[in-house]
Every structure is written in structure tokens, then in C-alpha cells.
Scaffold this active site. Structure first.
Site, PDB file in Angstrom:
ATOM      1  N   GLU A   1      -1.136  -5.535   8.425  1.00  0.00           N
ATOM      2  CA  GLU A   1      -0.355  -5.039   9.388  1.00  0.00           C
ATOM      3  C   GLU A   1      -1.182  -5.292  10.707  1.00  0.00           C
ATOM      4  O   GLU A   1      -2.210  -5.425  10.873  1.00  0.00           O
ATOM      5  CB  GLU A   1      -0.242  -3.541   9.380  1.00  0.00           C
ATOM      6  N   ASP A  35      -1.002  -6.051  -0.369  1.00  0.00           N
ATOM      7  CA  ASP A  35      -1.459  -5.465   0.814  1.00  0.00           C
ATOM      8  C   ASP A  35      -2.988  -4.995   1.123  1.00  0.00           C
ATOM      9  O   ASP A  35      -3.607  -4.856   0.020  1.00  0.00           O
ATOM     10  CB  ASP A  35      -0.728  -4.135   0.883  1.00  0.00           C
ATOM     11  N   LYS A  64      -1.244  -9.349   2.486  1.00  0.00           N
ATOM     12  CA  LYS A  64      -0.369  -8.875   3.605  1.00  0.00           C
ATOM     13  C   LYS A  64      -1.266  -7.824   4.674  1.00  0.00           C
ATOM     14  O   LYS A  64      -1.966  -6.938   4.199  1.00  0.00           O
ATOM     15  CB  LYS A  64       0.749  -8.267   3.366  1.00  0.00           C
ATOM     16  N   ASP A 101       0.746  -1.287   0.138  1.00  0.00           N
ATOM     17  CA  ASP A 101       0.067   0.087  -0.244  1.00  0.00           C
ATOM     18  C   ASP A 101       0.796   1.283   0.168  1.00  0.00           C
ATOM     19  O   ASP A 101       0.511   2.270  -0.272  1.00  0.00           O
ATOM     20  CB  ASP A 101      -1.014  -0.205   1.126  1.00  0.00           C
ATOM     21  N   SER A 102       2.176   1.235   0.004  1.00  0.00           N
ATOM     22  CA  SER A 102       3.152   2.130  -0.372  1.00  0.00           C
ATOM     23  C   SER A 102       2.725   2.835  -1.779  1.00  0.00           C
ATOM     24  O   SER A 102       3.436   3.714  -1.873  1.00  0.00           O
ATOM     25  CB  SER A 102       4.571   1.614  -0.216  1.00  0.00           C
ATOM     26  N   GLU A 114       9.359  -4.916  10.487  1.00  0.00           N
ATOM     27  CA  GLU A 114       9.810  -3.669   9.900  1.00  0.00           C
ATOM     28  C   GLU A 114      10.405  -2.883  10.948  1.00  0.00           C
ATOM     29  O   GLU A 114       9.771  -2.622  11.977  1.00  0.00           O
ATOM     30  CB  GLU A 114       8.795  -2.759   9.277  1.00  0.00           C
TER      31      GLU A 114
HETATM   32  O1  KIV Z   1       3.653  -1.445   1.637  1.00  0.00           O
HETATM   33  C1  KIV Z   1       4.878  -1.497   1.473  1.00  0.00           C
HETATM   34  O2  KIV Z   1       5.424  -1.261   0.822  1.00  0.00           O
HETATM   35  C2  KIV Z   1       5.295  -2.283   2.858  1.00  0.00           C
HETATM   36  C3  KIV Z   1       6.716  -2.557   2.888  1.00  0.00           C
HETATM   37  C4  KIV Z   1       7.563  -1.367   3.459  1.00  0.00           C
HETATM   38  C5  KIV Z   1       7.014  -3.808   3.958  1.00  0.00           C
HETATM   39  O3  KIV Z   1       4.433  -2.775   3.585  1.00  0.00           O
END
Ligand code: KIV
Length: 279
Positions: A116, A84, A114, A45-46, A183
Site C-alpha cells: 500500500e 500482501d 502487493k 492482509d484482509s 481502492e
Molecule cells: O487485503 C485486501 O483484501 C485488499 C483488497 C481489498 C484490495 O487489499
């Protein structure tokens, strides 16, 4: 290169072969990652910051994630793609969490999701894995909680905080996570967790003792400006190469040397042109 699966990645951990994951968000970049033979892509989600210019990851929606994930998976055959779960796509209800995770596999064609959080999201992880959705957990510094953390900071530096991260790792593994992103946690703590769990640990700012590493693609390629976290290494200066190419293109357009003739132009018979000119 063989197809990467949850099984081959687990075998890689057992054999002590490091696993390489990188973020990618679009077809062109994913083709290059696949060609380079990395084991895993994270459609993080970056992308909210890297591709959409947001200040943080919070505004990213499920529709954004599905669209970018599908762009990546159109390029991949062997690379294992994790997508994500964006902020508020899994916190409000279990039903929503599983439905949204399912979208990333059904519509995005990712192989895993993924999310969090540690002990606080074990119910979601259990529900997803029971639905047949492989889950990569993400603990330590979790960017979606940036407002709760009061900024992007290293986590687990005192005894209580370090113990909490170890407990989180064990909790998400017990709930079914096949992998855990660690992280911004101290290197020795990440190494200790890696020894304690069977899940595949992937570090970002967590030292070399993890089973593998992940970085934001644009960071390692040298395409991002401004603040550079300590854990980022630039493995290329692709941003400068792109800017040089844009400047050279612009200079040639202005000088009239691009497009060149005959290399970049199409011909027409002189007689046809003569008739066109006569009207
Ligand atoms: O969203 C992302 O890129 C991440 C990484 C920094 C692990 O969660």
C-alpha cells in the site's frame, strides 16, 4: 486455462479483456478459484479480519501472510497469486522490505507482492522490482492507513486529492509496479488513470473503467455479515447455504438419522462381535 503471468496479464490489458482478481486465503477456496478460471488471486492482509477476526488489518504478521499464502499456492497452477505485504513489513527499512517481499515468493510461493502507498513507497517498489519481485501497488483508500484517514472513506474527491492519486499512479508505475489497485476512488478518476498508465489497473470501488476488478471473496460469495460497503455486490448466498447445511446436519444427528445404516457405517462379522461381548 493457460497459465497467467505478468506478460499474459499485460497482453490482456492491451486487448481490452477485463481481468478478474479475488481474495482467497486457504487451499479449499483457492482450488475453487482456480477451477473457476479467474486470472488472479490476492492473498490480502484482509485475512486479518476475514479469517482471524481482527478489527482491522494492522495486527497481521509476515508469518501469517507466509502461512496463508502457502495454503493458497498449494492449490494453484494457472492462477497468478499476489500476496500482501502486511503493515510495518516494508516501511521501516529497505532491507527489511525486500527480505520480507522475498519471503512471500520463496516460502509462500506467490508470483508477486502487493504493498500500500503511492509516492511514499517508490523506493521499496524499485528495490523489490530490481530484486526480480513483481509488485502490485495499492493506492487511493489504503486500509493499513485507516487511522491516518480517520476511517474507510472515498479518496480523491477534490482537485488536489485527485491529482495526488494520479501522481501516485505514475510514480508507482515508474518505480516498476506492473499493476495498481485503485481502492475507493471516483469512477471517472480511475478511468482517467487507466488511460494514463501502462500498468494494469485493478479497481475495488473504482468503477468499471479499470482494466480489472478485485473483491474480497467472502463478500462476493455472501458469507459476511454486518456493514456492506457500497462497492460490494453479493454474487451468491453461500453463507446461508452453509448455515442451512450445518442446521440440517445438527437436526439429523439429534434425530438419530445420521449416520444412516448401511450408507455411512462399517460392518463387523456377527461372530467377531459375539466374541467381543463374551470378553
Ligand atoms: O487485503 C485486501 O483484501 C485488499 C483488497 C481489498 C484490495 O487489499
Amino acid at each position: 486455462m493457460p497459465k497467467n503471468t505478468v506478460l499474459t496479464l499485460q497482453q490482456q490489458k492491451q486487448a481490452g479483456d477485463k481481468i478478474c482478481q479475488v481474495t482467497a486465503y486457504d487451499y479449499t477456496m483457492a482450488c475453487l478459484v482456480e477451477e473457476a478460471g479467474l486470472e488472479m488471486i490476492l492473498v490480502g492482509d484482509s485475512l486479518g479480519m476475514v479469517m482471524m477476526g481482527y478489527e482491522d488489518t494492522l495486527p497481521v504478521t509476515m508469518d501469517d501472510m507466509v502461512r496463508y499464502t502457502r495454503s493458497v499456492t498449494r492449490a494453484t497452477n494457472n492462477t497468478f497469486v499476489v500476496a500482501d505485504m502486511p503493515f510495518m513489513s516494508y516501511q521501516a527499512s529497505m532491507n527489511e522490505a525486500v527480505t520480507n517481499a522475498g519471503r512471500l515468493l520463496k516460502e509462500g510461493r506467490a508470483q508477486a507482492v502487493k504493498l500500500e502507498g503511492g509516492a511514499t513507497v517508490v523506493k521499496q517498489i524499485r528495490a523489490m522490482t530490481e530484486a526480480g519481485i513483481p509488485v502490485q501497488a495499492h493506492i487511493g483508500m489504503t486500509p493499513q492507513s485507516v487511522n491516518a484517514f480517520g476511517g474507510f472513506k472515498v479518496q480523491g474527491k477534490n482537485v488536489d486529492a485527485a491529482k495526488q492519486i494520479v501522481e501516485d499512479a505514475i510514480a508507482v508505475q515508474e518505480a516498476g509496479a506492473f499493476s495498481i489497485v485503485l481502492e475507493c476512488v471516483p469512477a471517472l478518476l480511475a478511468e482517467y488513470i487507466t488511460e494514463q498508465v501502462n500498468a494494469i489497473t485493478i479497481g475495488i470501488g473504482a468503477g468499471a473503467g479499470c482494466d480489472g476488478q478485485v473483491l474480497v471473496g467472502q463478500d462476493l460469495l455472501g458469507m459476511t455479515h454486518g456493514f456492506k460497503p457500497k462497492f460490494v455486490k453479493r454474487f451468491g448466498e453461500v453463507g446461508n447455504a452453509i448455515m442451512d447445511a450445518y442446521a440440517a446436519y445438527s437436526a439429523e444427528v439429534k434425530a438419530g438419522t445420521f449416520p444412516a445404516s448401511p450408507e455411512h457405517t462399517f460392518k463387523i462379522d456377527e461372530e467377531v462381535m459375539e466374541l467381543v461381548r463374551r470378553g
